[in-house]
Design an enzyme around this catalytic site. Structure first.
Site, PDB file in Angstrom:
ATOM      1  N   VAL A  66      -8.347  46.840  52.766  1.00  0.00           N
ATOM      2  CA  VAL A  66      -8.151  47.315  51.397  1.00  0.00           C
ATOM      3  C   VAL A  66      -8.415  46.162  50.447  1.00  0.00           C
ATOM      4  O   VAL A  66      -7.860  45.070  50.604  1.00  0.00           O
ATOM      5  CB  VAL A  66      -6.707  47.854  51.194  1.00  0.00           C
ATOM      6  CG1 VAL A  66      -6.463  48.182  49.725  1.00  0.00           C
ATOM      7  CG2 VAL A  66      -6.462  49.085  52.057  1.00  0.00           C
ATOM      8  N   ALA A 111      -6.767  41.289  48.713  1.00  0.00           N
ATOM      9  CA  ALA A 111      -7.179  42.218  49.776  1.00  0.00           C
ATOM     10  C   ALA A 111      -6.193  42.087  50.931  1.00  0.00           C
ATOM     11  O   ALA A 111      -5.367  41.170  50.958  1.00  0.00           O
ATOM     12  CB  ALA A 111      -8.582  41.882  50.258  1.00  0.00           C
ATOM     13  N   LYS A 112      -6.260  42.982  51.859  1.00  0.00           N
ATOM     14  CA  LYS A 112      -5.494  42.865  53.100  1.00  0.00           C
ATOM     15  C   LYS A 112      -6.150  43.742  54.144  1.00  0.00           C
ATOM     16  O   LYS A 112      -6.796  44.740  53.801  1.00  0.00           O
ATOM     17  CB  LYS A 112      -4.046  43.329  52.889  1.00  0.00           C
ATOM     18  CG  LYS A 112      -3.072  42.751  53.889  1.00  0.00           C
ATOM     19  CD  LYS A 112      -2.682  41.332  53.519  1.00  0.00           C
ATOM     20  CE  LYS A 112      -1.778  40.693  54.550  1.00  0.00           C
ATOM     21  NZ  LYS A 112      -1.216  39.435  54.030  1.00  0.00           N
ATOM     22  N   GLY A 113      -5.988  43.354  55.399  1.00  0.00           N
ATOM     23  CA  GLY A 113      -6.528  44.171  56.477  1.00  0.00           C
ATOM     24  C   GLY A 113      -5.521  44.271  57.592  1.00  0.00           C
ATOM     25  O   GLY A 113      -4.539  43.519  57.645  1.00  0.00           O
ATOM     26  N   ASP A 152      -2.734  36.507  59.420  1.00  0.00           N
ATOM     27  CA  ASP A 152      -1.437  37.032  58.990  1.00  0.00           C
ATOM     28  C   ASP A 152      -0.663  37.322  60.281  1.00  0.00           C
ATOM     29  O   ASP A 152      -0.987  36.773  61.341  1.00  0.00           O
ATOM     30  CB  ASP A 152      -1.623  38.294  58.120  1.00  0.00           C
ATOM     31  CG  ASP A 152      -0.321  38.734  57.448  1.00  0.00           C
ATOM     32  OD1 ASP A 152       0.098  38.086  56.473  1.00  0.00           O
ATOM     33  OD2 ASP A 152       0.303  39.721  57.899  1.00  0.00           O
TER      34      ASP A 152
END
Ligand code: NAD
Length: 422
Positions: A66, A111-113, A152
């Site tokens: 995202v 963003a992050k995944g 992360d």
């Protein structure tokens, strides 16, 4: 989507993130159009990630990326491997990344995944295959100028090396700037591995000082002993703080005189868990956050300080090493009780600051000394801390409200200068 459209009983990091945004929009007097743009991610990609397991069977996992905002630069954010990953969690984490990058003034959006997978039940070979397949699925939307993943929860520098190699193979040349948190030998930055923890402990020491507490007379509890928690505990202990309680996914330990972090690290390297450490007693993991200490550092999951345990927190200060560890309801309770909560977007921003330094060094093909990295990191963290305190004082806000307001203001300023296309 906005908070009002979600069912009332549904609470998640996303409902909290949207509610934080809504109150910031109100405080800043922003228009409903700007609010709607900030509430909605700019781009989302959901992919299925098939994996041939070592036994020959095939498993399929859900993967996400995202990109919340690009107004201040390329999107930036970690990649999480955990069974609890879902689209709403990734959306919330991506939004918080936008605020965090703006707060420490690095030229990135958020963003992050994530992949809904338990890395602990997969071999290294399986993790490599799943990482490479996920990378190839999200390849069209990542890149050093578009979106730069980093480690992360559940991922590490090896994961970043596989992503860089998969991306580089597709491009036909090596692209070190596509990820940060890489191994040093592949262009990683000195100081990156412990940057989040160094930032957390730098902020924790500033928070202790702001409450008139001397580190050598202070005590702390740390939830999580991974990339963030382990070095945060080490830095706090090196500063003289007695780290009395520590937990991980398997258990928790307590020693009223302070846990020897070097010995505990050796124990965790050997056994994989803090449990069974000879230098401390076993503790019920839920008691770590409510331990009798001055400072609590949640450094594992989101949503662990809730309305159910906020009244039992005995510490004077909570420094959020994890993203979103305190629910909005709990935040209110802690604030009413006079407990200082240093929000995630300030406390754990050290990782993205040094990710930015890594990206700068990669673009310059030049390596800074570790002391230079640490010095610049501390300078940025201190600057962000003082700006949050000043804004909170001037406007009568909590540190979370102040940090979010400063960040949103910067993102909106960039958005307005660029204008709305077309
Ligand atoms: P990690 O996977 O390296 O470590 C996670 C730790 O939490 C492990 O010790 C694990 O055992 C523990 N844990 C998991 N479930 C737990 C539970 N129920 N109770 C207690 N402990 C539990 O992850 P990390 O990178 O250290 O990330 C931790 C948090 O910090 C996450 O919220 C992440 O988003 C945030 N964060 C990480 C970075 C970074 O640079 N790695 C930067 C900013 C924020």
């Amino acid at each position: 989507m906005n908070a009002q459209e979600l069912p009332l009983e549904y609470t998640s990091p996303l409902t909290d993130a949207l509610a934080q945004l809504a109150s910031t929009v109100e405080h800043l007097g922003l228009s409903s159009g700007v609010h709607a743009m900030l509430a909605q991610p700019r781009r989302e990609l959901m992919v299925s990630v098939p994996l041939r397991r070592d036994d020959g069977s095939v498993a399929v996992y859900s993967g996400y990326r995202v990109q919340h905002n690009f107004s201040r630069g390329p999107a930036k954010g970690g990649l999480r491997y955990s069974p609890a990953v879902d689209i709403d969690e990734v959306r919330a984490l991506a939004m918080w990344m936008t605020w965090k990058c703006a707060l420490v003034d690095v030229p990135y959006g958020g963003a992050k995944g994530g992949i809904a997978i338990d890395p602990r039940t997969h071999s290294q070979a399986e993790l490599e295959r799943v990482t490479r397949r996920y990378t190839s699925e999200i390849l069209p939307i990542i890149g050093p100028e578009t979106d730069i993943p980093a480690p992360d929860m559940g991922t590490n520098e090896q994961t970043m090396a596989w992503i860089m190699d998969t991306y580089s193979s597709a491009k036909g040349h090596t692209v070190p700037g596509v990820v940060t948190g890489k191994p040093i030998s592949l262009g990683g930055s000195l100081g990156r591995a412990s940057a989040t923890s160094r930032g957390v402990s730098h902020i924790a020491l500033l928070a202790l000082a702001s409450r008139g507490l001397d580190p050598s007379a202070a005590s702390a509890a740390v939830q999580g002993f991974g990339k963030v928690g382990r070095d945060a505990a080490r830095f706090m202990s090196e500063a003289g703080v007695a780290v009395r309680a520590i937990s991980d996914v398997d258990g928790a330990i307590f020693n009223a005189d302070g846990i020897n972090i070097t010995a505990l690290s050796a124990h965790v390297d050997a056994t994989g868990s803090v449990s069974g450490f000879a230098g401390a007693e076993e503790l019920d993991p839920k008691d770590v956050l409510t331990a009798d200490v001055d400072l609590v550092i949640p450094a594992a999951l989101e949503g662990v300080i809730t309305a159910d345990n906020a009244d039992d927190i005995r510490a004077a200060i909570v420094v959020e090493g994890a993203n979103g560890p305190t629910t909005n309801e709990a935040d209110q309770i802690l604030n009413d009780r006079g407990i200082l909560v240093v929000p995630d977007i300030l406390a754990n921003a050290g990782g993205v600051v040094v990710s930015y330094f890594e990206w700068v060094q990669a673009n310059q093909a030049y390596q800074w000394r570790e002391s230079e990295v640490n010095e610049r990191l501390e300078e940025r963290m201190s600057r962000a801390w003082h700006s949050v305190i000043a804004y909170a004082g001037a406007h009568g806000l909590t540190y979370r409200q102040a940090a979010t307001a400063l960040s949103v203001q910067r993102v909106v300023e960039a958005h307005e200068l660029r204008g709305l296309y077309p």
